[in-house]
Design an enzyme around this catalytic site. Sequence first.
Site, PDB file in Angstrom:
ATOM      1  N   TRP A  60       0.799  -1.224   0.000  1.00  0.00           N
ATOM      2  CA  TRP A  60       0.000   0.000   0.000  1.00  0.00           C
ATOM      3  C   TRP A  60       0.828   1.269   0.000  1.00  0.00           C
ATOM      4  O   TRP A  60       0.319   2.341  -0.304  1.00  0.00           O
ATOM      5  CB  TRP A  60      -0.907   0.027   1.243  1.00  0.00           C
ATOM      6  N   ASN A  61       2.110   1.189   0.356  1.00  0.00           N
ATOM      7  CA  ASN A  61       2.845   2.435   0.598  1.00  0.00           C
ATOM      8  C   ASN A  61       3.175   3.202  -0.676  1.00  0.00           C
ATOM      9  O   ASN A  61       3.238   4.427  -0.671  1.00  0.00           O
ATOM     10  CB  ASN A  61       4.116   2.162   1.411  1.00  0.00           C
ATOM     11  N   LYS A 112      -2.426  -8.357  -7.638  1.00  0.00           N
ATOM     12  CA  LYS A 112      -3.214  -8.287  -6.414  1.00  0.00           C
ATOM     13  C   LYS A 112      -2.701  -7.086  -5.640  1.00  0.00           C
ATOM     14  O   LYS A 112      -1.708  -7.153  -4.937  1.00  0.00           O
ATOM     15  CB  LYS A 112      -3.035  -9.575  -5.596  1.00  0.00           C
ATOM     16  N   PRO A 113      -3.374  -5.908  -5.780  1.00  0.00           N
ATOM     17  CA  PRO A 113      -2.916  -4.734  -5.036  1.00  0.00           C
ATOM     18  C   PRO A 113      -3.287  -4.866  -3.565  1.00  0.00           C
ATOM     19  O   PRO A 113      -4.126  -5.690  -3.185  1.00  0.00           O
ATOM     20  CB  PRO A 113      -3.687  -3.589  -5.697  1.00  0.00           C
ATOM     21  N   SER A 146       6.575  -7.232   3.723  1.00  0.00           N
ATOM     22  CA  SER A 146       7.302  -7.612   4.922  1.00  0.00           C
ATOM     23  C   SER A 146       8.102  -8.889   4.711  1.00  0.00           C
ATOM     24  O   SER A 146       7.770  -9.736   3.869  1.00  0.00           O
ATOM     25  CB  SER A 146       6.327  -7.813   6.088  1.00  0.00           C
ATOM     26  N   GLU A 158      11.133  -8.190  -2.720  1.00  0.00           N
ATOM     27  CA  GLU A 158      11.782  -7.078  -2.023  1.00  0.00           C
ATOM     28  C   GLU A 158      11.084  -6.929  -0.681  1.00  0.00           C
ATOM     29  O   GLU A 158       9.891  -6.634  -0.612  1.00  0.00           O
ATOM     30  CB  GLU A 158      11.695  -5.777  -2.805  1.00  0.00           C
ATOM     31  N   CYS A 215      10.454   1.737   1.790  1.00  0.00           N
ATOM     32  CA  CYS A 215      11.374   0.621   2.008  1.00  0.00           C
ATOM     33  C   CYS A 215      12.828   1.066   2.087  1.00  0.00           C
ATOM     34  O   CYS A 215      13.640   0.404   2.743  1.00  0.00           O
ATOM     35  CB  CYS A 215      11.195  -0.418   0.908  1.00  0.00           C
ATOM     36  N   GLU A 236      12.021  -3.342  11.843  1.00  0.00           N
ATOM     37  CA  GLU A 236      11.636  -2.232  10.984  1.00  0.00           C
ATOM     38  C   GLU A 236      10.410  -1.531  11.566  1.00  0.00           C
ATOM     39  O   GLU A 236       9.386  -2.164  11.824  1.00  0.00           O
ATOM     40  CB  GLU A 236      11.317  -2.755   9.584  1.00  0.00           C
TER      41      GLU A 236
END
Length: 505
Positions: free
Chosen positions: A140-141, A164-165, A216, A237, A271, A369
């Site tokens: 989402w970021n 798949k958003p 994540s 990633e 990220c 994180e």
Amino acid sequence: MATVGDRDELPVTAPYTGAVVGTVPRCRPADVAAAVDRARSAQSAWAARSIEDRAQVLDRFADSVLADRERLLDAIQVETGKTRFDALTEVLDVALTAGYYAQHGPGQVGATRRDSRLPGLTRVETDHHPVGVAGFVEPWNYPLTLAISDFLPALLAGNAVVLKPAEETPFTALLAHELLVDAGVPADLVQVVTGEGAPLGEPLISRVDQITFTGSTATGREIATLAGKHLVDASLELGGKNPAVVLADADLDAAVRALVWGSYANAGQLCISFERIYVERPVYDEFRDRFVSATDAQTLGATFDYGPDVGSLVSEAQRSVVEEHVADARERGATVLTGGRRRDDVGPLFYEPTVLADLPESATAATEETFGPVVTVEPVPDAQAAVERANATDYGLHASVWTADRERGVDLANRIRTGSVSVNDAFVGMWGSTDAPMGGVADSGVGRRHGPEGIRKFTEVQTVATQRGPPLVPAESIPTRFLARAATLGVRTVRELGRRWPPWE
């Protein structure tokens, strides 16, 4: 986007207000299967078109993104709560990425002549063929950059796409799909499946030919396990705990300005943003004071106009993580130099840019994180100690080094275990160098985006060896012992010729 039968609705809320702004279908595994089937049916005709033709479609899409940027900016802000300038960086990134692959992509996956160890007898070429259907599970970021930029090279390589958003940001993806179709992408070639990730993950991975995920580390491990189970290549990633190293000879004005921006862009939900800054002791006090002052000067705002420096966090869950990390740091003896508070007066999910000092290694914020506007500053005695502290993590995504000696900066960068390092910059120069690969090592993932690596991962490499003269098989009329000696002599001759005329000279 289509579904198989009626589906429950999934509400989408605006972080600025907490209000529901729309709904999308809560898709089920059957919808994933149907989407993959539709995409696969469209893929053959798309792959049959010349790569130059496909490149022209990407080029038109880049123009469409820039021309329709205001609608895209509104959609991104509504769904994420980021500032308008942070949203603009997504629009510009997608346009640059589409333009880069339109211009350079065809040469990165074309037929290539390879060296033969039997010159004159064997001609060797390699070519890249599309894998088929590429699946994408995106966060989402950065709902435009990470969803759309990631699959543009897959399209250019001749693949179909199923996306798949994130459930928080589906409308940005759907708007981008509309622009893709307007630019000439066949409507069925790119499928968007909305809904939660858990019930849709394995149905997607089990049907596609490649999977790309950004998110994540914990979820990345689950996706890697499923990809291994189904023998699907995966590019992941994952998380980061990105360090910055500031040496005593650094330009502190430049370092402070860049690292404040590099830490609080998108409210730290990035990220490659920085959560740890290590400063050589002779300049630590000055850097700390300047950094805190510049952090204090950051403005917060819930507006669709340009102006505020820092926007909202995306959800109550994300703000809870930030608050828990800061509370744990306080309880363990850390000092909050500035920030550390909710800002409900600005919006329901705002949190002040925060600087921590004296953070114990046992604190959650020291190892996990945070993914929010929280940064730790720490003095170190020398550059070696800074590198050791930078490497004292399971993550390895991005880092930054600041020094007046660029050669020394490059040397230090090479000693930091991350997929990318910026010297005398936060990350814009690195990220904007679309020809260079970007990705993580260790717990920050596998695979790369951008550059030739970013398109070749969506292909299968085929080698074609063409023989001149008779095939290379043992002749029945020649004794095997003689053939063995002749073959051994031939290999020795090839090795000796290679020593005398190395291919790199």
